[in-house]
Design a protein around this motif. Structure first.
Motif, PDB file in Angstrom:
ATOM      1  N   LEU A  91      60.444  31.612  91.808  1.00 57.71           N
ATOM      2  CA  LEU A  91      60.508  33.031  92.160  1.00 57.71           C
ATOM      3  C   LEU A  91      59.842  33.907  91.105  1.00 57.71           C
ATOM      4  CD1 LEU A  91      64.159  33.314  93.522  1.00 57.71           C
ATOM      5  CD2 LEU A  91      62.062  33.659  94.843  1.00 57.71           C
ATOM      6  N   VAL A  92      59.890  33.478  89.847  1.00 55.53           N
ATOM      7  CA  VAL A  92      59.320  34.276  88.764  1.00 55.53           C
ATOM      8  C   VAL A  92      58.467  33.401  87.835  1.00 55.53           C
ATOM      9  CG1 VAL A  92      60.989  36.152  88.743  1.00 55.53           C
ATOM     10  CG2 VAL A  92      61.546  34.023  87.580  1.00 55.53           C
ATOM     11  N   PRO A  93      57.417  32.758  88.354  1.00 52.19           N
ATOM     12  CA  PRO A  93      56.523  32.007  87.469  1.00 52.19           C
ATOM     13  C   PRO A  93      55.775  32.964  86.543  1.00 52.19           C
ATOM     14  CG  PRO A  93      55.542  32.193  89.631  1.00 52.19           C
ATOM     15  CD  PRO A  93      56.927  32.760  89.742  1.00 52.19           C
ATOM     16  N   MET A  94      55.078  32.414  85.585  1.00 55.57           N
ATOM     17  CA  MET A  94      54.382  33.255  84.616  1.00 55.57           C
ATOM     18  C   MET A  94      53.380  34.190  85.279  1.00 55.57           C
ATOM     19  SD  MET A  94      54.255  34.095  81.474  1.00 55.57           S
ATOM     20  CE  MET A  94      55.073  32.777  80.603  1.00 55.57           C
ATOM     21  N   SER A  95      52.728  33.725  86.329  1.00 57.24           N
ATOM     22  CA  SER A  95      51.756  34.572  87.014  1.00 57.24           C
ATOM     23  C   SER A  95      52.413  35.809  87.614  1.00 57.24           C
ATOM     24  CB  SER A  95      51.048  33.777  88.116  1.00 57.24           C
ATOM     25  OG  SER A  95      51.979  33.246  89.041  1.00 57.24           O
ATOM     26  N   ILE A  96      53.636  35.652  88.164  1.00 58.59           N
ATOM     27  CA  ILE A  96      54.368  36.787  88.735  1.00 58.59           C
ATOM     28  C   ILE A  96      54.808  37.751  87.635  1.00 58.59           C
ATOM     29  CG2 ILE A  96      56.483  37.450  89.933  1.00 58.59           C
ATOM     30  CD1 ILE A  96      54.402  36.379  91.808  1.00 58.59           C
ATOM     31  N   ILE A  97      55.246  37.207  86.507  1.00 55.76           N
ATOM     32  CA  ILE A  97      55.676  38.064  85.398  1.00 55.76           C
ATOM     33  C   ILE A  97      54.497  38.877  84.862  1.00 55.76           C
ATOM     34  CG2 ILE A  97      56.684  38.094  83.093  1.00 55.76           C
ATOM     35  CD1 ILE A  97      58.216  35.584  83.788  1.00 55.76           C
ATOM     36  N   VAL A  98      53.342  38.219  84.718  1.00 56.33           N
ATOM     37  CA  VAL A  98      52.142  38.934  84.267  1.00 56.33           C
ATOM     38  C   VAL A  98      51.782  40.030  85.262  1.00 56.33           C
ATOM     39  CG1 VAL A  98      49.668  38.721  83.809  1.00 56.33           C
ATOM     40  CG2 VAL A  98      51.249  36.967  82.966  1.00 56.33           C
ATOM     41  N   TYR A  99      51.842  39.702  86.533  1.00 57.97           N
ATOM     42  CA  TYR A  99      51.530  40.686  87.572  1.00 57.97           C
ATOM     43  C   TYR A  99      52.500  41.863  87.514  1.00 57.97           C
ATOM     44  CZ  TYR A  99      50.942  42.710  92.228  1.00 57.97           C
ATOM     45  OH  TYR A  99      50.733  43.582  93.265  1.00 57.97           O
ATOM     46  N   PHE A 100      53.786  41.594  87.304  1.00 59.83           N
ATOM     47  CA  PHE A 100      54.789  42.656  87.230  1.00 59.83           C
ATOM     48  C   PHE A 100      54.489  43.612  86.071  1.00 59.83           C
ATOM     49  CE2 PHE A 100      58.688  44.211  85.218  1.00 59.83           C
ATOM     50  CZ  PHE A 100      59.222  44.956  86.248  1.00 59.83           C
ATOM     51  N   PHE A 101      54.207  43.052  84.884  1.00 67.33           N
ATOM     52  CA  PHE A 101      53.912  43.898  83.735  1.00 67.33           C
ATOM     53  C   PHE A 101      52.630  44.694  83.945  1.00 67.33           C
ATOM     54  CE2 PHE A 101      57.242  41.710  81.619  1.00 67.33           C
ATOM     55  CZ  PHE A 101      57.557  42.445  80.488  1.00 67.33           C
ATOM     56  N   SER A 102      51.650  44.068  84.564  1.00 71.37           N
ATOM     57  CA  SER A 102      50.376  44.754  84.794  1.00 71.37           C
ATOM     58  C   SER A 102      50.527  45.903  85.778  1.00 71.37           C
ATOM     59  CB  SER A 102      49.335  43.749  85.304  1.00 71.37           C
ATOM     60  OG  SER A 102      48.132  44.401  85.633  1.00 71.37           O
ATOM     61  N   GLN A 103      51.252  45.663  86.884  1.00 71.95           N
ATOM     62  CA  GLN A 103      51.371  46.671  87.924  1.00 71.95           C
ATOM     63  C   GLN A 103      52.402  47.748  87.574  1.00 71.95           C
ATOM     64  OE1 GLN A 103      49.395  46.790  90.775  1.00 71.95           O
ATOM     65  NE2 GLN A 103      48.306  45.205  89.625  1.00 71.95           N
ATOM     66  N   THR A 104      53.453  47.381  86.856  1.00 67.13           N
ATOM     67  CA  THR A 104      54.519  48.335  86.561  1.00 67.13           C
ATOM     68  C   THR A 104      54.161  49.251  85.393  1.00 67.13           C
ATOM     69  OG1 THR A 104      56.158  46.746  87.350  1.00 67.13           O
ATOM     70  CG2 THR A 104      56.971  48.589  86.015  1.00 67.13           C
ATOM     71  N   PHE A 105      53.605  48.659  84.337  1.00 70.56           N
ATOM     72  CA  PHE A 105      53.360  49.424  83.118  1.00 70.56           C
ATOM     73  C   PHE A 105      51.869  49.723  82.891  1.00 70.56           C
ATOM     74  CE2 PHE A 105      57.172  46.728  82.223  1.00 70.56           C
ATOM     75  CZ  PHE A 105      58.114  47.752  82.302  1.00 70.56           C
ATOM     76  N   HIS A 106      51.011  49.161  83.752  1.00 72.56           N
ATOM     77  CA  HIS A 106      49.565  49.417  83.681  1.00 72.56           C
ATOM     78  C   HIS A 106      49.014  49.136  82.276  1.00 72.56           C
ATOM     79  CE1 HIS A 106      50.014  51.260  87.613  1.00 72.56           C
ATOM     80  NE2 HIS A 106      50.992  52.021  87.129  1.00 72.56           N
ATOM     81  N   LEU A 107      49.396  47.967  81.756  1.00 73.94           N
ATOM     82  CA  LEU A 107      48.972  47.590  80.414  1.00 73.94           C
ATOM     83  C   LEU A 107      47.555  47.027  80.432  1.00 73.94           C
ATOM     84  CD1 LEU A 107      52.208  45.791  79.157  1.00 73.94           C
ATOM     85  CD2 LEU A 107      51.470  48.114  78.658  1.00 73.94           C
ATOM     86  N   PRO A 108      46.758  47.292  79.402  1.00 76.03           N
ATOM     87  CA  PRO A 108      45.425  46.674  79.311  1.00 76.03           C
ATOM     88  C   PRO A 108      45.545  45.179  79.079  1.00 76.03           C
ATOM     89  CG  PRO A 108      45.932  47.891  77.311  1.00 76.03           C
ATOM     90  CD  PRO A 108      47.026  48.207  78.284  1.00 76.03           C
ATOM     91  N   THR A 109      44.484  44.466  79.364  1.00 74.16           N
ATOM     92  CA  THR A 109      44.529  42.998  79.291  1.00 74.16           C
ATOM     93  C   THR A 109      44.789  42.498  77.877  1.00 74.16           C
ATOM     94  OG1 THR A 109      42.110  42.995  79.079  1.00 74.16           O
ATOM     95  CG2 THR A 109      43.028  42.704  81.288  1.00 74.16           C
ATOM     96  N   ASN A 110      44.289  43.221  76.848  1.00 77.39           N
ATOM     97  CA  ASN A 110      44.508  42.740  75.483  1.00 77.39           C
ATOM     98  C   ASN A 110      45.982  42.828  75.085  1.00 77.39           C
ATOM     99  OD1 ASN A 110      44.271  45.572  75.545  1.00 77.39           O
ATOM    100  ND2 ASN A 110      43.828  45.659  73.358  1.00 77.39           N
ATOM    101  N   ILE A 111      46.683  43.876  75.551  1.00 81.54           N
ATOM    102  CA  ILE A 111      48.111  43.999  75.258  1.00 81.54           C
ATOM    103  C   ILE A 111      48.895  42.926  76.025  1.00 81.54           C
ATOM    104  CG2 ILE A 111      50.124  45.488  75.392  1.00 81.54           C
ATOM    105  CD1 ILE A 111      48.085  46.322  73.315  1.00 81.54           C
ATOM    106  N   LEU A 112      48.513  42.704  77.288  1.00 85.56           N
ATOM    107  CA  LEU A 112      49.156  41.641  78.059  1.00 85.56           C
ATOM    108  C   LEU A 112      48.960  40.290  77.383  1.00 85.56           C
ATOM    109  CD1 LEU A 112      48.254  42.594  81.761  1.00 85.56           C
ATOM    110  CD2 LEU A 112      50.540  42.534  80.748  1.00 85.56           C
ATOM    111  N   GLY A 113      47.747  40.045  76.921  1.00 86.27           N
ATOM    112  CA  GLY A 113      47.465  38.788  76.238  1.00 86.27           C
ATOM    113  C   GLY A 113      48.318  38.616  74.994  1.00 86.27           C
ATOM    114  N   LEU A 114      48.516  39.694  74.235  1.00 85.32           N
ATOM    115  CA  LEU A 114      49.322  39.622  73.023  1.00 85.32           C
ATOM    116  C   LEU A 114      50.782  39.333  73.358  1.00 85.32           C
ATOM    117  CD1 LEU A 114      49.608  39.985  69.973  1.00 85.32           C
ATOM    118  CD2 LEU A 114      49.925  42.441  70.358  1.00 85.32           C
ATOM    119  N   ILE A 115      51.306  39.987  74.395  1.00 83.99           N
ATOM    120  CA  ILE A 115      52.703  39.781  74.781  1.00 83.99           C
ATOM    121  C   ILE A 115      52.948  38.334  75.186  1.00 83.99           C
ATOM    122  CG2 ILE A 115      54.466  40.353  76.498  1.00 83.99           C
ATOM    123  CD1 ILE A 115      53.349  43.193  76.557  1.00 83.99           C
TER     124      ILE A 115
END
Length: 427
Positions: A244-268
């Motif tokens: 239900l919450v694989p890493m791809s879904i978690i990445v998608y959630f952070f990207s869509q909810t907080f509109h983070l740039p890819t470099n910040i997502l990569g660091l997290i």
């Protein structure tokens, strides 16, 4: 690669689905017969199929041929290993490793696996970019990566051929006594094994081809059947929650909810992967103090509950919860593998691990579809809450079902001692 070959999105989706289902079926089949046919033979055959499939992907453009090569060659569409190798290798590791060291060995193996996967992903990315910079077409760069894949398969084949007879199931089971202070018990009430169980002789069945084929499949003891069923139900529950919450879904959630740039997502997510790998090494130390079952419970339950807090509408709190969750989220992996290896007999181990890995793969495959459906309605947070509930149920179920469990070899020893005492009394 498929898009460069002109395949449609529907063809790519069909390819991924059929490859996953085919890999699961073939992997289950091979792990069920590995101990009878020979573990090294299965690994050698698998390495050969990997080599052949790599060559096919490097030279062919036919959808049907590529699909057949992906299924037979056990190429994972997810990038994770779902083939028979892990089950066979874990069974070999469990056999040649004393019980009190298994958690550490599985933890180290998990770290090496994670680092190797990360190295492959990074190096292939740089490799394809480098080849493109040298004037190679995109398709040619992808084909070159499959030549590298075939080369890795050839190395794997060579290493497999060097494996010794100690990797195979012994005709007569001989378990070393392991009554040391460093043993890792299943729970506080289990005691270490003090003497080897009575050998079990296996009869030959020379009744023809069909009988030979049937006899290649394992037969589980009556004591192991309920154990395997319980493990399948629990691991299926936990893997379904993970789906239900694989890493791809978690990445998608952070990207869509907080509109983070890819470099910040990569660091997290680099941070989460790093703390996850470090935690795996610590799990063996904790298991020596608490036992396998307690370690799995006390480390995984907080991680399960924290899942429900990830959808907090604050990027700093959500990121902090995510990192804390991964501090203990993988600390149950090595103890879980060690636990499974002790709950069943040695000659059943490979088949049981193959069955359980198949159950986990199939149950995990359903989750992303449900999460995608919830996401379309703006309710993705429900996936995190449901996953937290299911994973917590898995943790409490594990504790309830196996709190008083003892290693199977220890149970066999006790039964043999009881029968011996009864025979002496009758005499």
């Amino acid at each position: 690669m498929f898009s460069t070959l002109g395949f449609s999105d529907s063809q790519i989706g069909i390819f991924m689905t059929l490859t996953l289902l085919g890999d699961v079926f073939i992997s289950l089949l091979l792990t069920l017969v590995a101990d009878k046919i020979g573990r090294r033979r299965i690994l050698v055959a698998g390495a050969l199929l990997m080599l052949i499939s790599g060559v096919v992907f490097a030279i062919s453009s036919s959808f049907s041929i590529l699909l057949l090569a992906a299924i037979v060659g056990v190429i994972s569409p997810s990038g994770n290993e779902i083939g028979p190798f892990r089950s066979v290798e874990e069974s070999i590791q469990a056999q040649i490793t004393p019980p009190h060291l298994r958690a550490e060995i599985f933890a180290i193996s998990g770290i090496v696996d994670a680092l190797s996967t990360a190295l492959g992903q990074i190096s292939i990315g740089f490799f394809t970019r480098y080849m493109k910079g040298k004037g190679w077409s995109e398709l040619a760069g992808y084909r070159a990566t499959f030549w590298l894949y075939a080369a890795c398969a050839a190395v794997k084949l060579g290493l497999t051929l060097l494996m010794s007879e100690e990797c195979e199931v012994e005709p007569v089971r001989e378990y070393m006594p392991v009554s040391t202070d460093e043993d890792i018990p299943l729970s506080a009430k289990s005691s270490p094994q003090t003497e080897p169980p009575t050998p079990i002789a296996l009869e030959d069945n020379p009744r023809g081809v069909w009988s030979t084929i049937v006899s290649s499949f394992p037969t589980f003891s009556e004591e192991s059947k309920p154990i395997v069923l319980k493990l399948a139900l629990l691991l299926g529950l936990g893997s379904g929650a993970s789906g239900l919450v694989p890493m791809s879904i978690i990445v998608y959630f952070f990207s869509q909810t907080f509109h983070l740039p890819t470099n910040i997502l990569g660091l997290i997510f680099f941070t989460t992967s790093l703390v996850s790998d470090i935690a795996q090494l610590l799990s063996a130390t904790v298991a020596k103090r608490l036992g396998l079952i307690k370690t799995m419970f006390v480390t995984h339950l907080p991680s399960s509950l924290l899942l429900a807090l990830i959808p907090i509408p604050n990027v700093y709190l959500a990121s902090t919860v995510l990192v804390i969750r991964f501090c203990t989220g993988t600390m149950d992996v090595a103890p879980r593998t060690a636990l499974i290896s002790q709950l069943v007999l040695g000659e059943e181990r490979t088949s049981v691990m193959g069955i359980l890995n198949t159950v986990r793969t199939l149950t995990q495959a359903v989750g992303p579809w449900l999460s995608g459906w919830l996401s379309e309605g703006g309710r993705l947070w429900i996936s995190f809450v449901v996953a937290a509930v299911l994973k917590s149920s898995y943790d409490f179920g594990l504790l309830a079902m196996f709190w008083n469990a003892r290693p199977r070899e220890e149970v066999v020893v006790q039964n043999n001692d009881d029968r011996h005492e009864q025979d002496e009394e009758s005499i």
